[in-house]
Scaffold this motif. Structure first.
Motif, PDB file in Angstrom:
ATOM      1  N   VAL A  44      58.238  36.877  39.679  1.00 60.55           N
ATOM      2  CA  VAL A  44      59.653  36.849  39.318  1.00 60.55           C
ATOM      3  C   VAL A  44      59.811  36.198  37.954  1.00 60.55           C
ATOM      4  CG1 VAL A  44      61.939  35.926  39.919  1.00 60.55           C
ATOM      5  CG2 VAL A  44      60.419  36.777  41.716  1.00 60.55           C
ATOM      6  N   ASP A  45      60.679  36.758  37.113  1.00 63.36           N
ATOM      7  CA  ASP A  45      60.960  36.180  35.799  1.00 63.36           C
ATOM      8  C   ASP A  45      61.962  35.043  35.959  1.00 63.36           C
ATOM      9  OD1 ASP A  45      59.342  38.024  34.373  1.00 63.36           O
ATOM     10  OD2 ASP A  45      60.962  39.516  34.426  1.00 63.36           O
ATOM     11  N   TYR A  46      61.539  33.855  35.577  1.00 62.62           N
ATOM     12  CA  TYR A  46      62.390  32.673  35.683  1.00 62.62           C
ATOM     13  C   TYR A  46      62.739  32.140  34.296  1.00 62.62           C
ATOM     14  CZ  TYR A  46      61.689  32.204  40.719  1.00 62.62           C
ATOM     15  OH  TYR A  46      61.697  32.420  42.079  1.00 62.62           O
ATOM     16  N   GLU A  47      63.869  31.458  34.236  1.00 67.43           N
ATOM     17  CA  GLU A  47      64.244  30.677  33.065  1.00 67.43           C
ATOM     18  C   GLU A  47      64.526  29.253  33.500  1.00 67.43           C
ATOM     19  OE1 GLU A  47      67.488  32.127  30.755  1.00 67.43           O
ATOM     20  OE2 GLU A  47      66.370  33.810  29.903  1.00 67.43           O
ATOM     21  N   TYR A  48      64.022  28.308  32.726  1.00 64.66           N
ATOM     22  CA  TYR A  48      64.399  26.911  32.927  1.00 64.66           C
ATOM     23  C   TYR A  48      64.696  26.316  31.560  1.00 64.66           C
ATOM     24  CZ  TYR A  48      59.459  25.931  31.762  1.00 64.66           C
ATOM     25  OH  TYR A  48      58.232  25.877  31.147  1.00 64.66           O
ATOM     26  N   TYR A  49      65.293  25.127  31.553  1.00 69.48           N
ATOM     27  CA  TYR A  49      65.857  24.590  30.329  1.00 69.48           C
ATOM     28  C   TYR A  49      65.427  23.136  30.161  1.00 69.48           C
ATOM     29  CZ  TYR A  49      68.606  28.680  31.475  1.00 69.48           C
ATOM     30  OH  TYR A  49      68.975  29.950  31.836  1.00 69.48           O
ATOM     31  N   ILE A  50      65.089  22.784  28.913  1.00 67.77           N
ATOM     32  CA  ILE A  50      64.612  21.430  28.619  1.00 67.77           C
ATOM     33  C   ILE A  50      65.458  20.813  27.527  1.00 67.77           C
ATOM     34  CG2 ILE A  50      62.697  20.031  27.764  1.00 67.77           C
ATOM     35  CD1 ILE A  50      60.777  22.135  28.823  1.00 67.77           C
ATOM     36  N   LEU A  51      65.941  19.609  27.776  1.00 67.46           N
ATOM     37  CA  LEU A  51      66.541  18.781  26.738  1.00 67.46           C
ATOM     38  C   LEU A  51      65.450  17.812  26.288  1.00 67.46           C
ATOM     39  CD1 LEU A  51      68.913  17.702  25.069  1.00 67.46           C
ATOM     40  CD2 LEU A  51      69.545  16.276  27.035  1.00 67.46           C
ATOM     41  N   ARG A  52      64.934  18.034  25.098  1.00 62.79           N
ATOM     42  CA  ARG A  52      63.793  17.259  24.605  1.00 62.79           C
ATOM     43  C   ARG A  52      64.328  16.140  23.701  1.00 62.79           C
ATOM     44  NH1 ARG A  52      58.628  19.062  24.862  1.00 62.79           N
ATOM     45  NH2 ARG A  52      59.431  21.167  25.189  1.00 62.79           N
ATOM     46  N   ILE A  53      64.458  14.955  24.245  1.00 59.44           N
ATOM     47  CA  ILE A  53      64.995  13.833  23.486  1.00 59.44           C
ATOM     48  C   ILE A  53      63.905  13.153  22.667  1.00 59.44           C
ATOM     49  CG2 ILE A  53      66.090  11.570  23.711  1.00 59.44           C
ATOM     50  CD1 ILE A  53      67.611  12.661  26.096  1.00 59.44           C
ATOM     51  N   MET A 102      55.934  18.928  32.401  1.00 58.16           N
ATOM     52  CA  MET A 102      55.223  17.720  31.990  1.00 58.16           C
ATOM     53  C   MET A 102      54.139  17.983  30.932  1.00 58.16           C
ATOM     54  SD  MET A 102      56.528  15.026  33.090  1.00 58.16           S
ATOM     55  CE  MET A 102      57.721  14.457  34.273  1.00 58.16           C
ATOM     56  N   PRO A 103      53.349  19.056  31.045  1.00 54.17           N
ATOM     57  CA  PRO A 103      52.352  19.310  29.996  1.00 54.17           C
ATOM     58  C   PRO A 103      52.953  19.654  28.638  1.00 54.17           C
ATOM     59  CG  PRO A 103      51.715  20.391  32.036  1.00 54.17           C
ATOM     60  CD  PRO A 103      53.134  19.935  32.212  1.00 54.17           C
ATOM     61  N   SER A 104      54.255  19.904  28.571  1.00 55.09           N
ATOM     62  CA  SER A 104      54.889  20.211  27.284  1.00 55.09           C
ATOM     63  C   SER A 104      55.372  18.959  26.566  1.00 55.09           C
ATOM     64  CB  SER A 104      56.062  21.185  27.480  1.00 55.09           C
ATOM     65  OG  SER A 104      57.183  20.539  28.074  1.00 55.09           O
ATOM     66  N   PHE A 105      55.191  17.789  27.195  1.00 56.04           N
ATOM     67  CA  PHE A 105      55.530  16.506  26.591  1.00 56.04           C
ATOM     68  C   PHE A 105      54.261  15.689  26.387  1.00 56.04           C
ATOM     69  CE2 PHE A 105      59.666  17.786  27.948  1.00 56.04           C
ATOM     70  CZ  PHE A 105      60.588  17.075  27.182  1.00 56.04           C
ATOM     71  N   ASN A 106      54.393  14.608  25.624  1.00 56.53           N
ATOM     72  CA  ASN A 106      53.273  13.699  25.393  1.00 56.53           C
ATOM     73  C   ASN A 106      53.552  12.346  26.043  1.00 56.53           C
ATOM     74  OD1 ASN A 106      53.515  15.509  22.735  1.00 56.53           O
ATOM     75  ND2 ASN A 106      51.375  15.077  23.126  1.00 56.53           N
ATOM     76  N   ASN A 139      56.945   4.865  22.538  1.00 60.00           N
ATOM     77  CA  ASN A 139      56.960   6.252  22.082  1.00 60.00           C
ATOM     78  C   ASN A 139      56.456   7.216  23.159  1.00 60.00           C
ATOM     79  OD1 ASN A 139      57.345   8.437  20.383  1.00 60.00           O
ATOM     80  ND2 ASN A 139      55.462   8.103  19.223  1.00 60.00           N
ATOM     81  N   PHE A 140      57.112   7.206  24.300  1.00 62.98           N
ATOM     82  CA  PHE A 140      56.736   8.086  25.412  1.00 62.98           C
ATOM     83  C   PHE A 140      57.643   9.314  25.444  1.00 62.98           C
ATOM     84  CE2 PHE A 140      59.350   4.515  26.857  1.00 62.98           C
ATOM     85  CZ  PHE A 140      60.485   5.164  27.319  1.00 62.98           C
ATOM     86  N   GLY A 141      57.217  10.316  26.186  1.00 68.01           N
ATOM     87  CA  GLY A 141      58.015  11.520  26.342  1.00 68.01           C
ATOM     88  C   GLY A 141      59.279  11.237  27.142  1.00 68.01           C
ATOM     89  N   LEU A 142      60.399  11.736  26.652  1.00 73.62           N
ATOM     90  CA  LEU A 142      61.685  11.497  27.297  1.00 73.62           C
ATOM     91  C   LEU A 142      62.495  12.779  27.249  1.00 73.62           C
ATOM     92  CD1 LEU A 142      63.831   9.528  28.508  1.00 73.62           C
ATOM     93  CD2 LEU A 142      64.572   9.101  26.146  1.00 73.62           C
ATOM     94  N   GLY A 143      62.988  13.213  28.391  1.00 73.36           N
ATOM     95  CA  GLY A 143      63.761  14.448  28.392  1.00 73.36           C
ATOM     96  C   GLY A 143      64.475  14.689  29.701  1.00 73.36           C
ATOM     97  N   VAL A 144      65.079  15.866  29.775  1.00 75.51           N
ATOM     98  CA  VAL A 144      65.770  16.307  30.984  1.00 75.51           C
ATOM     99  C   VAL A 144      65.375  17.757  31.233  1.00 75.51           C
ATOM    100  CG1 VAL A 144      67.972  16.534  32.181  1.00 75.51           C
ATOM    101  CG2 VAL A 144      67.749  14.863  30.313  1.00 75.51           C
ATOM    102  N   MET A 145      65.044  18.082  32.469  1.00 76.72           N
ATOM    103  CA  MET A 145      64.765  19.469  32.832  1.00 76.72           C
ATOM    104  C   MET A 145      65.856  19.972  33.777  1.00 76.72           C
ATOM    105  SD  MET A 145      61.544  19.170  35.529  1.00 76.72           S
ATOM    106  CE  MET A 145      60.627  17.808  34.800  1.00 76.72           C
ATOM    107  N   PHE A 146      66.269  21.203  33.552  1.00 78.81           N
ATOM    108  CA  PHE A 146      67.273  21.871  34.375  1.00 78.81           C
ATOM    109  C   PHE A 146      66.574  23.087  34.977  1.00 78.81           C
ATOM    110  CE2 PHE A 146      69.171  19.762  30.780  1.00 78.81           C
ATOM    111  CZ  PHE A 146      70.245  19.060  31.306  1.00 78.81           C
ATOM    112  N   ILE A 147      66.387  23.092  36.292  1.00 76.93           N
ATOM    113  CA  ILE A 147      65.468  24.065  36.881  1.00 76.93           C
ATOM    114  C   ILE A 147      66.114  24.837  38.029  1.00 76.93           C
ATOM    115  CG2 ILE A 147      63.419  22.795  36.192  1.00 76.93           C
ATOM    116  CD1 ILE A 147      63.272  21.634  38.980  1.00 76.93           C
ATOM    117  N   PRO A 148      65.792  26.123  38.129  1.00 80.53           N
ATOM    118  CA  PRO A 148      66.304  26.940  39.229  1.00 80.53           C
ATOM    119  C   PRO A 148      65.586  26.616  40.529  1.00 80.53           C
ATOM    120  CG  PRO A 148      64.763  28.205  37.923  1.00 80.53           C
ATOM    121  CD  PRO A 148      64.934  26.897  37.216  1.00 80.53           C
TER     122      PRO A 148
END
Length: 315
Positions: A105-114, A172-176, A192-201
């Protein structure tokens, strides 16, 4: 994080139990009928886009200072007729849209990369140290808060522990991780750690299953910090688990070199030649992947015709 080696019969028995009970499985034990994944993804996409177009976050707060926390991220719903306040940004305008195929299935998810983070990136099979808050898109309710760093497996072995939802393996692998840390009065502070928000189906989360505070088919939001990671070798055979994804599809459960029903990443004898993978590290450098006794291009640990063992040489 050492794991016990189990015989095939025990593995198969527990794997069946795990398959039935795993939270990711489509066959929910509840009375809610399992929906078509493709149809559900279309509905989930609409819900997520509606949320992103009606909520904003405090973007200006992160323009100064450093090492902000997930708890500093404030997401607010636009009131009717309201415009986005100064110092804030509409989520739809700033998130990254990522496409992925999962279970056909084709999925879309969204990342706020702070903050990307300045350390290294984990693999989808690794353990991550993280702090996070999880909430449900539909209700806005927070179902889990982890404010003290916790180590989580991205990939489970299906026996002794289960892994994270698919979205975490993707995001998670898309952040450091952090570049380092200091300890003061027993408190560890990461830099200096990875910080963000994921919005997932729901299809990249629990789908038809439910969990505490999470109804079936819920779209989820995770505010998170990626602090550290540990490379996983689930079967302790000297080959990191991510390397045992031989077909490169980011799924180690379908890689089974000897066809014995046990995926290589939890199989201590990957080629079924009777010699443990760890013992096919002939030069004893801790890496069985570079030992090819017959020079045929296939490492001994994946070559059933090469049965040389470092135990034979040392005996």
């Amino acid at each position: 994080m050492k794991k016990k080696t189990l015989r095939l019969a025990l593995f198969l028995m527990v794997l069946v139990i795990a398959f039935i009970s795993c939270k990711d499985d489509d066959d929910s034990t509840s009375s809610i009928p399992v929906r078509d994944r493709a149809e559900q993804q279309l509905a989930d996409k609409d819900s997520l886009l509606d949320y992103l177009s009606s909520h904003y976050y405090n973007s200006a707060f992160f323009e100064t200072g450093s090492d902000h926390k997930y708890s500093d991220i404030v997401i607010t719903e636009l009131a009717e007729g309201e415009t986005v306040p100064d110092g804030h940004a509409l989520l739809l305008d700033v998130v990254e849209t990522i496409s992925v195929v999962f279970l056909d299935v084709d999925y879309e998810y969204y990342i706020l990369r702070i903050n990307q983070g300045g350390g290294e990136s984990p693999h989808f099979t690794d353990y991550v140290r993280t702090r996070y808050e999880g909430s449900v898109v539909e209700s806005g309710d927070v179902f889990e808060t982890i404010s003290t760093p916790e180590d989580l497996p991205l990939q489970g072995d299906g026996i002794t522990f289960f892994g994270s939802i698919k979205a975490w393996q993707l995001v998670m692998p898309s952040f450091n991780t952090a570049t380092g840390f200091t300890t003061e009065d027993g408190i560890v502070n990461y830099q200096n750690f990875g910080l963000g928000v994921m919005f997932i189906p729901s299809g990249l989360a629990y789908f038809a299953s439910s969990s505490s505070g999470i109804a079936s088919y819920s779209n989820l939001i995770f505010k998170f910090e990626l602090l550290q990671y540990e490379e996983a070798d689930h079967d302790q055979d000297g080959v990191p688990s991510y390397i045992e994804d031989y077909n490169g599809n980011d799924d180690v459960s379908d890689d089974d070199t000897d066809g014995d029903g046990i995926p290589d990443f939890i199989d201590t004898d990957d080629d079924g030649d009777g010699v443990r993978t760890i013992n096919e590290d002939i030069d004893n450098d801790g890496d069985p992947t570079n030992d090819d006794s017959d020079g045929d291009g296939t490492p001994n640990y994946l070559d059933e015709d090469s049965t040389q063992s470092n135990q034979d040489e040392n005996s």
